[in-house]
Structures are given as structure tokens and as C-alpha cells.
Design an enzyme around this catalytic site. Structure first.
Site, PDB file in Angstrom:
ATOM      1  CG  HIS A   1      -1.880  -1.016   1.364  1.00 42.61           C
ATOM      2  ND1 HIS A   1      -1.654  -2.209   1.979  1.00 42.61           N
ATOM      3  CD2 HIS A   1      -3.142  -1.047   0.928  1.00 42.61           C
ATOM      4  CE1 HIS A   1      -2.750  -2.936   1.919  1.00 42.61           C
ATOM      5  NE2 HIS A   1      -3.663  -2.262   1.289  1.00 42.61           N
TER       6      HIS A   1
ATOM      7  NE  ARG B   1       3.785  -5.173 -13.251  1.00 42.05           N
ATOM      8  CZ  ARG B   1       4.829  -4.483 -13.729  1.00 42.05           C
ATOM      9  NH1 ARG B   1       4.773  -3.162 -13.757  1.00 42.05           N
ATOM     10  NH2 ARG B   1       5.901  -5.099 -14.156  1.00 42.05           N
TER      11      ARG B   1
ATOM     12  NE  ARG C   1       0.146  -8.503 -15.584  1.00 43.23           N
ATOM     13  CZ  ARG C   1       1.325  -8.402 -14.978  1.00 43.23           C
ATOM     14  NH1 ARG C   1       2.430  -8.729 -15.626  1.00 43.23           N
ATOM     15  NH2 ARG C   1       1.409  -7.960 -13.741  1.00 43.23           N
TER      16      ARG C   1
ATOM     17  CD  GLU D   1       4.825 -13.135 -17.718  1.00 46.59           C
ATOM     18  OE1 GLU D   1       5.490 -12.211 -17.245  1.00 46.59           O
ATOM     19  OE2 GLU D   1       3.631 -13.306 -17.434  1.00 46.59           O
TER      20      GLU D   1
ATOM     21  CG  ASN E   1      10.520  -7.638 -15.149  1.00 42.84           C
ATOM     22  OD1 ASN E   1      11.467  -7.115 -15.709  1.00 42.84           O
ATOM     23  ND2 ASN E   1       9.458  -6.943 -14.770  1.00 42.84           N
ATOM     24  CG  ASP E   2       7.707 -13.288 -14.328  1.00 40.79           C
ATOM     25  OD1 ASP E   2       8.266 -13.679 -13.296  1.00 40.79           O
ATOM     26  OD2 ASP E   2       6.661 -12.614 -14.326  1.00 40.79           O
TER      27      ASP E   2
ATOM     28  NE  ARG F   1       9.773 -10.460 -10.900  1.00 39.40           N
ATOM     29  CZ  ARG F   1       8.781 -10.070 -11.680  1.00 39.40           C
ATOM     30  NH1 ARG F   1       8.167 -10.945 -12.469  1.00 39.40           N
ATOM     31  NH2 ARG F   1       8.391  -8.831 -11.712  1.00 39.40           N
TER      32      ARG F   1
ATOM     33  CB  CYS G   1       5.563  -4.663 -20.774  1.00 39.29           C
ATOM     34  SG  CYS G   1       5.037  -6.353 -20.469  1.00 39.29           S
TER      35      CYS G   1
HETATM   36  C1  PEP Z   1       7.553  -9.228 -16.579  1.00 38.61           C
HETATM   37  O1  PEP Z   1       7.539 -10.344 -16.057  1.00 38.61           O
HETATM   38  O2  PEP Z   1       8.506  -8.800 -17.254  1.00 38.61           O
HETATM   39  C2  PEP Z   1       6.404  -8.320 -16.423  1.00 38.61           C
HETATM   40  C3  PEP Z   1       6.333  -7.186 -17.065  1.00 38.61           C
HETATM   41  O3  PEP Z   1       5.437  -8.694 -15.553  1.00 38.61           O
HETATM   42  P1  PEP Z   1       5.586  -8.553 -13.950  1.00 38.61           P
HETATM   43  O4  PEP Z   1       6.834  -7.776 -13.659  1.00 38.61           O
HETATM   44  O5  PEP Z   1       4.347  -7.864 -13.488  1.00 38.61           O
HETATM   45  O6  PEP Z   1       5.661  -9.985 -13.517  1.00 38.61           O
HETATM   46 MG    MG Z   2       5.699 -11.144 -15.328  1.00 42.45          MG
END
Ligand code: PEP
Ligand code: MG
Length: 592
Positions: A191, A298, A335, A433, A456-457, A467, A504
Site C-alpha cells: 500500500h 497491472r 493485463r 515470459e 522480468n519473468d 527475481r 514490458c
Molecule cells: C515481466 O515479467 O517482465 C512483467 C512485465 O510482468 P511482472 O513484472 O508484473 O511480472
Molecule cells: Mg511477469
């Protein structure tokens, strides 16, 4: 000597100022016994006065933040909790029957409620304990006649340090007096982080021991861009961060100037440069930062901030409608819920030993079709207000996309049957991802209208590196050849199939990755909103033909170091000095 702590960047920007340590208040209070019926009577009155005062305080916070839908919603939840008739009756009964003072009665009731919340199976409801505790503390402080927030006494701007901050404390803070926030607990999805972002206050969370390490009044630097906090900085650090702060502020000021021009390479190739947002009101700022559309909305946060929102189609609808109307006719990629992994469920005792490999994203949604339908209904209803696209996270097989498409068709028919207005079924895309999605991209593309790479994933799952784990953070590297090659594969397959492909993940804003991503021919880069001006500037100095040959070369290199070096050779004479400084600084941090 300075101390550098590393945490989670929660709200971008840099601040430098004196530390203000906020004590975390304890709820438990001393028991005072009432001796006469008159004392009981006046205690009941005192209780109802404190209730009224607390209500008034919350209402005035709600008025102050009327421009932040989600923050306002949160305070409204607190008012609802405060007005809960059973909680009020329980406290009154304790005062009457056990002849105890009001603050003791409230603390007893609170503990019971908190225990009930902590034992709840539903992770979302369990998380609401933080709101109950917050409201309770406020009420008790009013009964005790103490200024709950020593914060009201702050007379000059400070950097706030705390082990944790209650949501209503954050929302009630004055933007003028607050330079930055650093907390031991919380995540970028907590939050506090969400509200700090909405208020434009730099913040770093999950620092573990900042509250212990900081000394009141000492100078402290908050680097909300990279997630560092520096206590008692030395001259070099002060100089570096003063410059970074200046540059950030200048960039802010220049935003208006550059905002009008579309992102394009040095040789005039247009690039879609979009924003990642986490809550609806951020859409109001995207044009100010010079972004085009939303590449990733998100939606987990809508659920986070509203009790029962899983079932609250209306709240989702309002958030989507706001974003779509604000951005129209530019595209908005919404998403679907990507809960699980490290998002809200990680703090909860779970049977899963590996939540990132567990019940997450699309898997939860498809296992809970009734709840998921509410989100899809809201999406279809909101779609008539703008250019919506729906994106599915954590996709590993085409059957998942088919199932959602069928659900969308069924829900559209139901809305039509019930005469509820809706838009056309939006294009349905997937996040790539997982390595499964990369290797199976030819199986997914016939069923997907577009693709966005979640680097990222993708990095996490490709390199088998959690991560969020500090133990392996050095191994988390999106420039690893295995990740870079996968991006090349996806880009090529999408081009062959004539499908739009963006990225993204955070890699999209990495100055050394950008030339490669452009070279692979991605249609879009979607980055945290405040980084748009920097990324636009970077794009503007890159030549597309050079980018193409860099990308080709990267596919032949053996390590992320080699790939970085190769790009660095090219950009060294092109990027602004401050961005090069940042690249070299990160290089040093990585130890090479
Ligand atoms: C990602 O995994 O790169 C992504 C944009 O989604 P999140 O960071 O919300 O998992
Ligand atoms: Mg992701």
C-alpha cells in the site's frame, strides 16, 4: 562512514534530506477499571466522541486525496471498518459489563478481530488485517489524546524512516514536508509503495534494517529509481546523487517540451513508447511524460486496495473506464490478474514451496472461472470507452488462450442478453515470459492477436533465478545470451506471422538493452512512466541500421559481459553523459 542499503524501488525520484524516524506504535494499552455507573456512562461517551473524531480525521484525509481513486477507496474501507456495528457493540459491552476503560476495550476487541483475520484462509481477507490495525491505532490514539502521528509536528521537510507505515498514515502525509520514504517492510506492491507513487514521493521499501541503522537528523539519500538508501553519505555520493536529482528534476521540467514529439530513432524510425502503470490515476500523467498509450496496466492493485474486489466487477470497470477514456484513442493493454509468485500471496503461509512455479497468473484465473469472469465482464463493459487490448500473463500453452477467448465470447453474449452495454471483444494477447512460450511461440501465435515480452519473468524462468531473492540477484541478468536469444526468436517469429510484439519488462528501460530491442524490430517498448523521457532520448540517438547489426552481433556473443561491451562501444559516443555515468556505476556494482 556512509551506509548503503539496498531495497526495492517503490516510487521513482531522488531525495536528500534529514532523517525523521517514526516510532511504530503499540496497540496494547493499560487496563483501567471503572468504579461507578457514572464513570461507565462517561466512558461510553468518550468512546463515541473518539469514534466521531476518528471518522472526521479519515474523512478529511479522503478529501485531501480526492484525486487518487485507489487511495480514496482505501480510506473509505477504513471508515467502513470503523463503523462496523459488531466491533462497536463489542467494545461498548466490554465497557459496560467488565467496567474497563474505552481504550482497553478497543484494544481487546482489536486483538480478537486481528486474530480472526490472521486465521482466515482467503489470502486477500487475511491481508486486510493491516487495515484493521491501522484503524484501531488511530482510534486508540484519539482515546488516549495523543497525537497519533508525530508526523503532524514535522515543521521542515524530512525523509521519513520507519519499519513500516500504515496506509492511512501514508495517505495523510503532507507532500510538502515529505521528501522521501524508506521502510524496512513492504514491497513495490505494498500500500505504501502504491500511495507514494501516486503522490510522487521517492520511496524505497523492503530495506530490512533501515529503521535500526538510521540516526534521527542525519542526512539520508533515497534513490527511488534504483532502490538504494544511503545513510550519512560521503561527498562523492552527495555529489553524484545531487546531480542525479538535478537531472531527474530537469527531465521533469523538460518533459513538457519533449512530450509532444513522438519517439523515433536518429534516422526517423518511429517507435511506440508506452507506459507501464499500476493504478488507474497514473494514466492522467502519461502524456505529461511523453508516453504513447499504456503497454501494461497491472490490475492486481485494484484487487489489493478493495476488499472483496475479486467479486467487485464495478471497481474494475471504473478503473478500466478511467484509463481507457483518458488515453483514447491510444491503445491500453490491460493485463488480467497476475496474482501469486511474489504478489500478495508470498507473505501468506502456503503449501507451495516454490510459489513462482506454482499457482500464479492465468493458472489461478482459469481455476477460478467465476471470479475471473467478473474481471472479464468489467473489461468488456469498459472496452466501449477506448482502445482496449487484453493481455494474459504466464502463458505456457495455447489452450489457455482458447479458454479465455471462449469465456469472453460467452460473457459478451450474456451482456447482450441482459442489455448491458459493452464494447467489441478486444484483441487478446499473451505475455511471453516463460521459455515454454518462446519455444512454443509458433503454436501460440495463431491464437494470439499480439505479444508482449515480460523480460522480468522470462529472465527468472530462463536462468532459474528467483527475481526477488537477494542471494541470487547478481545472477539475474536480462542481457544473458539465453535471454537475448529468446527475444530474438520471438521477434522473428512475430514478424513472420505479422503479429505486433512489444516488451514490458524492466529490460525495456535498460540503456544498454534498448539498441538491441530496437534492432530485433520490436514494435513497442513499455517502461515505467517516469523513465519515458530518458528512454525517448536514448532512442533518439540510435540509428536503426546500427541497432540491427548490434542485435545480429549479440546473437553470436558468449556472455552478457560481451554483449554489454559490444553495445557500450556503440553508445559511448552517443548517449548523454549522465546516462553513461549510470551505466558505468551499474557496471561497478556488478563488479566488472
Ligand atoms: C515481466 O515479467 O517482465 C512483467 C512485465 O510482468 P511482472 O513484472 O508484473 O511480472
Ligand atoms: Mg511477469
Amino acid at each position: 562512514m556512509s551506509i548503503r542499503l539496498s531495497g526495492t524501488p517503490a516510487s521513482p525520484g531522488v531525495s536528500i534530506g534529514p532523517a525523521f524516524l517514526l516510532d511504530v506504535e503499540e496497540i496494547r494499552v493499560k487496563k483501567r477499571t471503572l468504579r461507578t455507573p457514572e464513570e461507565v456512562e462517561s466512558e461510553l461517551e468518550r468512546f463515541s466522541d473518539a469514534l466521531a473524531k476518528t471518522r472526521g480525521e479519515l474523512e478529511s484525509i479522503s478529501d485531501q486525496i480526492s484525486d487518487i481513486i485507489e487511495g480514496k477507496q482505501l480510506i473509505e474501507v477504513h471508515i467502513l471498518l470503523l463503523n462496523d456495528p459488531s466491533m462497536i457493540a463489542d467494545a461498548q459491552n466490554l465497557i459496560k459489563n467488565e467496567c474497563v476503560c474505552a481504550e482497553y476495550a478497543v484494544s481487546r476487541v482489536l486483538y480478537e478481530v486481528l486474530e480472526r483475520f490472521s486465521a482466515m484462509k482467503d489470502p486477500y481477507l487475511r491481508n486486510r488485517a493491516v487495515d484493521v490495525r491501522d484503524v484501531g491505532r488511530r482510534l486508540i490514539a484519539n482515546l488516549l489524546g495523543t497525537e497519533r502521528e508525530a508526523l503532524v509536528n514535522i515543521k521542515s521537510p524530512v525523509v521519513l524512516i520507519s519499519s513500516d507505515l500504515d496506509p492511512s498514515q501514508t495517505a495523510g502525509l503532507s507532500r510538502k514536508q515529505l521528501l522521501g520514504i524508506a521502510t524496512d517492510l513492504g514491497g513495490s506492491t505494498s500500500h505504501t509503495a502504491i500511495l507514494a507513487r501516486s503522490m510522487g514521493i521517492p520511496a524505497v521499501v523492503a530495506l530490512n534494517d533501515v529503521a535500526e541503522s538510521a540516526v534521527p537528523g542525519q542526512t539520508i539519500i533515497i534513490d527511488g529509481i534504483h532502490g538504494y538508501v544511503i545513510l550519512d553519505p560521503d561527498d562523492d555520493e552527495l555529489q553524484f546523487y545531487s546531480e542525479l536529482k538535478k537531472r531527474y528534476n530537469i527531465a521533469e521540467a523538460e518533459i513538457a517540451l519533449n512530450a509532444e514529439s513522438a519517439a523515433a530513432t536518429a534516422d526517423g524510425q518511429p517507435v511506440e513508447l508506452s507506459a507501464n502503470i499500476e493504478f488507474s490515476q497514473e494514466a492522467d500523467q502519461v502524456h505529461r511524460f511523453g508516453g504513447y498509450g499504456i503497454g501494461l496496466f497491472r490490475t492486481e492493485f485494484i484487487r489489493l486496495l478493495t476488499p472483496g474486489v475479486e467479486d467487485n466487477e464495478e471497481m474494475h470497470y471504473r478503473a478500466y473506464k478511467h484509463v481507457l477514456k483518458t488515453m483514447n484513442p491510444e491503445p491500453v493493454i490491460i493485463r488480467t490478474l497476475d496474482l501469486g509468485g511474489d504478489k500478495f500471496l508470498s507473505s501468506i503461509p502456503t503449501v507451495e514451496k516454490n510459489p513462482f512455479l506454482g499457482w500464479r497468473g492465468i493458472r489461478i484465473c482459469l481455476d477460478r472461472p467465476v471470479k475471473f469472469s467478473n474481471q472479464l465482464r468489467a473489461l468488456l463493459r469498459a472496452a466501449k470507452h477506448g482502445n482496449a487490448k487484453i493481455m494474459l500473463p504466464m502463458i505456457t500453452g495455447y489452450d489457455q488462450v482458447l479458454q479465455v477467448r471462449l469465456m469472453l465470447e460467452r460473457i459478451a453474449a450474456e451482456l447482450d442478453r441482459d442489455g448491458i452495454p459493452r464494447g467489441d471483444i478486444p484483441p487478446l494477447g499473451i505475455m511471453v515470459e516463460t521459455p515454454a512460450a518462446v519455444l512454443g511461440i509458433d503454436l501460440l501465435l495463431p491464437h494470439s492477436d499480439f505479444v508482449s515480452i515480460g523480460s522480468n519473468d522470462l529472465t527468472q524462468y530462463t536462468l532459474a533465478v528467483d527475481r526477488g531473492s537477494p542471494y541470487v540477484s547478481k545472477l539475474f541478468d536480462s542481457m544473458h545470451p539465453a535471454v537475448v536469444r529468446q527475444i530474438g526468436i520471438v521477434a522473428e517469429k512475430c514478424r513472420e506471422a505479422g503479429k505486433w510484439v512489444g516488451i514490458c519488462g524492466l529490460m525495456a528501460s535498460d540503456p544498454l538493452a534498448i539498441p538491441l530491442l530496437l534492432g530485433f524490430g520490436l514494435n513497442e517498448l513499455s517502461v515505467p512512466m517516469t523513465l519515458i523521457p530518458d528512454v525517448k532520448e536514448i532512442i533518439s540517438v540510435i540509428n536503426m541500421n546500427d541497432a540491427k547489426s548490434l542485435a545480429e552481433q549479440a546473437l553470436t556473443l558468449k556472455s552478457s559481459d560481451e554483449i554489454r561491451k559490444c553495445v557500450l562501444n556503440y553508445v559511448e559516443s552517443k548517449y548523454p553523459e549522465i546516462i553513461l555515468d549510470e551505466i558505468h556505476r551499474e557496471k561497478n556494482d556488478r563488479g566488472n
